[in-house]
Design an enzyme around this catalytic site. Structure first.
Site, mmCIF file in Angstrom:
data_model
loop_
_atom_site.group_PDB
_atom_site.id
_atom_site.type_symbol
_atom_site.label_atom_id
_atom_site.label_comp_id
_atom_site.label_asym_id
_atom_site.label_seq_id
_atom_site.Cartn_x
_atom_site.Cartn_y
_atom_site.Cartn_z
ATOM 1 C CD GLU A 1 5.256 4.197 1.460
ATOM 2 O OE1 GLU A 1 5.987 3.505 2.188
ATOM 3 O OE2 GLU A 1 5.124 5.428 1.633
ATOM 4 C CG ASP A 2 3.410 8.447 4.332
ATOM 5 O OD1 ASP A 2 2.848 7.973 5.335
ATOM 6 O OD2 ASP A 2 4.318 9.290 4.409
ATOM 7 C CG HIS B 1 8.586 6.338 -0.986
ATOM 8 N ND1 HIS B 1 9.809 5.771 -1.283
ATOM 9 C CD2 HIS B 1 8.012 5.502 -0.085
ATOM 10 C CE1 HIS B 1 9.953 4.641 -0.602
ATOM 11 N NE2 HIS B 1 8.882 4.469 0.142
ATOM 12 C CB ILE C 1 3.097 12.643 1.701
ATOM 13 C CG1 ILE C 1 2.093 11.777 2.480
ATOM 14 C CG2 ILE C 1 3.194 12.205 0.252
ATOM 15 C CD1 ILE C 1 0.671 11.865 1.937
ATOM 16 C CG ASN D 1 11.197 5.023 2.941
ATOM 17 O OD1 ASN D 1 10.153 5.414 3.434
ATOM 18 N ND2 ASN D 1 11.386 3.757 2.598
ATOM 19 C CG ASP D 2 8.188 9.001 5.782
ATOM 20 O OD1 ASP D 2 7.495 9.745 5.048
ATOM 21 O OD2 ASP D 2 7.806 8.627 6.903
ATOM 22 C CG ASP E 1 6.840 0.822 5.412
ATOM 23 O OD1 ASP E 1 7.080 2.025 5.196
ATOM 24 O OD2 ASP E 1 6.885 -0.036 4.510
#
EC number: 3.1.1.2
Length: 354
Positions: free
Chosen positions: A53-54, A114, A116, A167-168, A268
Site C-alpha cells: 500500500e505504501d 497503512h 508509512i 490513512n497516511d 491515493d
C-alpha cells in the site's frame, strides 16, 4: 398538516439522497478507458503478493514497503495473515524484497500497516513510522531500523482520540508528523453514508508530544500526504475529489491552502521525486472495480507525474497505466535514481526502470 409536513420532509430527503447517489456514481465512475503506458524493463516483485500500500525510499536507496493491509470494503488475498514491512535495496543490480523481522514485545499478529514515513535523526538513525489498524483501530507505530542485521525495533505506540480512520502520515521531526483522516465516521454503515452524502468532513492532523490538533479540514476524503523538498509546502491527496491540495506550512505547524490541482482520477498516495521535486501520484482510474471486485474484470492502475506543482501551470503526464492485466489497484509510486516502485492496495508490486 402534520402528514403534509412529513411527506414534504420525506420527499426532500429522498431527492437529496437521489442527487447524492448520482454524485457518488460520478465520483467512482468506471467509464474511463485506460490507454496502456509502461516504461521499459518492468517486472513484478517476487514475494509481494498481498498488497504494497505504501512505499518510502531513503536517500540511501533503501525502500520500505507496507504490505498486507486489510481495509473495510477492499479485497484481501490473505485475510488471515498479519501485515509485514518489507525492505528493498535499490542499489543492488537485481533488488529483492526482504521481510523485516520486528523485535520481541510487539504483537506482530496485530500489524495491519497503512501509510508509512521515514525520518533520519541527526545521528543518522533511521526511524520508520507506520499507520497501523490493529482490530480496525488506528494507531501510529514507531520503529527504529537496524542496519545489521536488517530489522525493526519497536519503540512506541501512539494513540489519540483524534486518531480515527487514519490513512497516511508524513514525519518532519522526532515524533512530529502530519496524518490524514480519510473518513469522519468509523462504523461501516456511517462510512458508506458519508461516502454517498460527501459532507467534506475529513481532515489533516498534526501530532507532537506537546499538542495534537486539526490543521486543515473540508476534504471529501483526505488520503496521501507528503511534503515538498524544502518542507515549506504540504501536498494532500483528496481521493474522491480527484485532486491534490497544496498547502503552506507555518511555523506553528498550521496549514493554509495555496492551490488545488485537478487530476480527473482518484488520487491515493503521493511521493516527491528527490531529483526534481515532481509529485508522483498512485491513482485509481476505475474505482468501482475496487468496491465490486471481479478477478475477470479487475481494477486498473495509474501513476501520474505532476511537474512544477507550485507553478501556475503544472504539467501532468502518465508514467504508468494498465487495465489490471498486470497490476491491480495502484496506490503509490516512488522513485530513486531512475528506478520506480509501484505499490497496490491488495495486489502485487512492480519494479520499473525509467
Amino acid at each position: 398538516m402534520g402528514k403534509l409536513v412529513a411527506l414534504t420532509v420525506l420527499g426532500a430527503s429522498l431527492a437529496l439522497l437521489g442527487e447524492r447517489l448520482l454524485n457518488f456514481r460520478e465520483r467512482v465512475s468506471t467509464s474511463r478507458e485506460i490507454k496502456p503506458t509502461e516504461p521499459q524493463n518492468c517486472h513484478l516483485i517476487e514475494g509481494l503478493e498481498n498488497g504494497s500500500e505504501d512505499i518510502d525510499i531513503l536517500p540511501s536507496g533503501l525502500a520500505f514497503i507496507s504490505t498486507g493491509l486489510k481495509y473495510p470494503g477492499m479485497p484481501s488475498f490473505a485475510p488471515d495473515k498479519p501485515g509485514r514491512i518489507f525492505l528493498m535495496d535499490l542499489n543492488e543490480p537485481y533488488p529483492k524484497a526482504q521481510a523485516l523481522e520486528i523485535s520481541d514485545g510487539f504483537d506482530q499478529d496485530s500489524l495491519n500497516p497503512h501509510g508509512i514515513s521515514t525520518f533520519i535523526d541527526k545521528d543518522n538513525t533511521v526511524y520508520l513510522y507506520a499507520v497501523n489498524h490493529p482490530h480496525m483501530d488506528s494507531t501510529v507505530e514507531i520503529f527504529k531500523f537496524e542496519e545489521q542485521p536488517r530489522s525493526l525495533v519497536h519503540l512506541k505506540t501512539i494513540k489519540h482520540e483524534l486518531f480515527e480512520s487514519v490513512n497516511d502520515i508524513v514525519v518532519l521531526g522526532p515524533e512530529q508528523f502530519y496524518a490524514t483522516r480519510d473518513h469522519y465516521f468509523t462504523s461501516h454503515f456511517l462510512v458508506l453514508l458519508e461516502m454517498i452524502l460527501d459532507p467534506h468532513w475529513t481532515s489533516v492532523l498534526f501530532y507532537s508530544p506537546k499538542e495534537v490538533k486539526v490543521v486543515a479540514q473540508g476534504f471529501s476524503s483526505a488520503n496521501g500526504i507528503t511534503v515538498s523538498l524544502d518542507q515549506k509546502y504540504v501536498y494532500v491527496a483528496d481521493v474522491t475529489a480527484k485532486n491534490i491540495h497544496i498547502m503552506k506550512k507555518h511555523n506553528n505547524w498550521d496549514l493554509t491552502p495555496v492551490k488545488v490541482i485537478q487530476l480527473g482520477t482518484l488520487v491515493d498516495n503521493l511521493t516527491v521525486d528527490p531529483a526534481t521535486g515532481d509529485i508522483l501520484a498512485g491513482c485509481h482510474p476505475n474505482p468501482m472495480k475496487l468496491l465490486i471486485y471481479n478477478p475477470e474484470d479487475p481494477p486498473g492502475s495509474e501513476v501520474l507525474r505532476i511537474q512544477d506543482p507550485l507553478s501556475d501551470n503544472p504539467r501532468v503526464s502518465t508514467l504508468y497505466s494498465n487495465n489490471g492485466s498486470v497490476l491491480q489497484g495502484s496506490t503509490v509510486a516512488s522513485v530513486y535514481h531512475k528506478k520506480m516502485l509501484i505499490g497496490t492496495i491488495f495486489h502485487k508490486a512492480l519494479y520499473c526502470e525509467l
